[in-house]
Design an enzyme around this catalytic site. Sequence first.
Site, mmCIF file in Angstrom:
data_model
loop_
_atom_site.group_PDB
_atom_site.id
_atom_site.type_symbol
_atom_site.label_atom_id
_atom_site.label_comp_id
_atom_site.label_asym_id
_atom_site.label_seq_id
_atom_site.Cartn_x
_atom_site.Cartn_y
_atom_site.Cartn_z
ATOM 1 N N SER A 143 44.352 37.393 28.964
ATOM 2 C CA SER A 143 44.613 38.391 29.997
ATOM 3 C C SER A 143 45.413 37.782 31.151
ATOM 4 O O SER A 143 46.491 37.270 30.955
ATOM 5 C CB SER A 143 43.301 39.007 30.475
ATOM 6 O OG SER A 143 43.520 40.119 31.310
ATOM 7 N N ASP A 300 50.123 42.678 33.471
ATOM 8 C CA ASP A 300 49.668 41.317 33.201
ATOM 9 C C ASP A 300 50.134 40.874 31.815
ATOM 10 O O ASP A 300 50.750 41.657 31.086
ATOM 11 C CB ASP A 300 48.149 41.203 33.387
ATOM 12 C CG ASP A 300 47.352 41.932 32.315
ATOM 13 O OD1 ASP A 300 47.937 42.763 31.585
ATOM 14 O OD2 ASP A 300 46.138 41.681 32.203
#
Length: 569
Positions: A143, A300
Amino acid sequence: MIHQDLYQLWSKNPLVDPDLTDELSVIKDQDGEIYERFYKDLEFGTGGLRGLIGAGINRMNIYTVRRASQGLAAYLLGRWSLPSIAVAYDSRIKSELFAREAAGVFAANGIKCYIYPKLTPTPMLSYAVRELQCQAGIVVTASHNPSGYNGYKVYGPDGCQLTTHDSDAVLAKIVETEIFDGVKTMDFDTGLKNGTIEYIPQSVNESYFDKVLSCSVNPGFVAGSGLKVIYTPLNGTGGVPVRTILERIGVKDLFVVPEQAEPNGLFPTCPSPNPEERAALSLGIELAKEKGADIVVATDPDADRMGVAVRDGDDYRLLSGNEMGVLMLDYIAKNLSEKGKLPKHPVLLKSLVSTAMAGTVARHYGVEEIELLPGFKFIGEEIGALEKAGEAGRFILGFEESYGYLAGSYVRDKDAVGAAMTAVEMAAYYKSKGKTLADAIDDLYGRFGYYVDRVESFGFSGSDGMRKMNEIMDALIASPPKMIGESRVSIFSDYRTGIRYTPDGRKEINLPSSNMVSFLLEGGARVLVRPSGTEPKLKVYYSANGTSMAEAKGVYQKLSGEIGRTIGL
């Protein structure tokens, strides 16, 4: 000295990744470094694996990935006769290598493996699992963690991340697997040739894009808006899919931050590729000022979280995850209502740690608010429950304060690609009214009250970090504070045992057990404490409201100043 024995075992094995051999050689006389890599297995939980890249059983490497994949394969073969799995990966260091190694393990175990030919966002993996009717999926990603990390998220046949029950079952199989000799492997190219590994076709991507576009509230509106958009994928997977969607909804002036456009696992322009942080958007904001842009959108590395900065006077203002969630809720509910398309008994799904303002706005439009435990999988599971009941059409939005949003049931995880479309569409809508998104959220504060929602993280690194966090949580449950600063606790909720202590007595919390506690204070403010599910951090969530922003901020600041002493940080 078990860690030294394991170190010797790894040092004597002919490791296929030379980086691991070099690392082991460098630390040969450093007992502390050896201990950190070998004192425990890298934890496998509901989020799968996540950790530093490196050598040892407590690191992300070929062997820990292979072992996890072997355990997952054993679990799948124990439940289905002919299981299949979908695989994706992001731009991080060794992500493609780990994905190919995992695919080789699944193929060697007789499990059909569908893998994306290029790096791909996490939500597209969630989509592929259901579209290809797989029994599981994995995506290699960490992530928005710093570049030294990588991870391995696991999904079930419903497209949601694994439940605690299923992840425990997978963990049991992993524990039974010897890391070197207990794993079946197949060369990736061999798997492609014999058909046990297959690339996911572009038609699946196109189907996904169609589903995203179907969630547009005002189709065609953006094309004539004159909106100028800056986009940055932060050197991650969002570049192609986000640009594809924005171009298809009609964005003519789209500028991509050049330094962050191409995939790069080192993330050279920002130490933490986290769209929640202004530092990650700084290059985008600079470009926005140069181009006179209306909005900056950032995703992201695995493109499941989205951050936004919008023009506010001569500068650009970052909107929080809570603010964006409230803006989306108001925009979707208002416009669908005006068009006569708001479904009967509409539903908002949000995490407990997200702003109470959403509930206030939801009630204004007659939308039912359902609060769930932190973690988007719970939102995904609730969408699945609505679908099984024949009520999927009731769902209009799911969001969590940590910049995760979903405005359609096509996937069962947060989706920054779809969120980018909604954010840009909202910006165009308000631009047509002479407003920015900053103006829009300020208008909502004026209508529904001023809310300040903040989260603070306290890091606990090293081998004793988890122990310290557990001690704090145990103490809060065993002896919860009666006061936080000058504020009296009126309701204490223990989500681990599922009991809420109120002035009227004990009440049951109808949610799964979670290592989390909350304190509702006299006056309406709330403090919630929980360990992060993905990082060695203790998170404290504050929620305060008032008749002015200054009043709400004052309440938050008092609580923040007292919390460390109160809970023993």
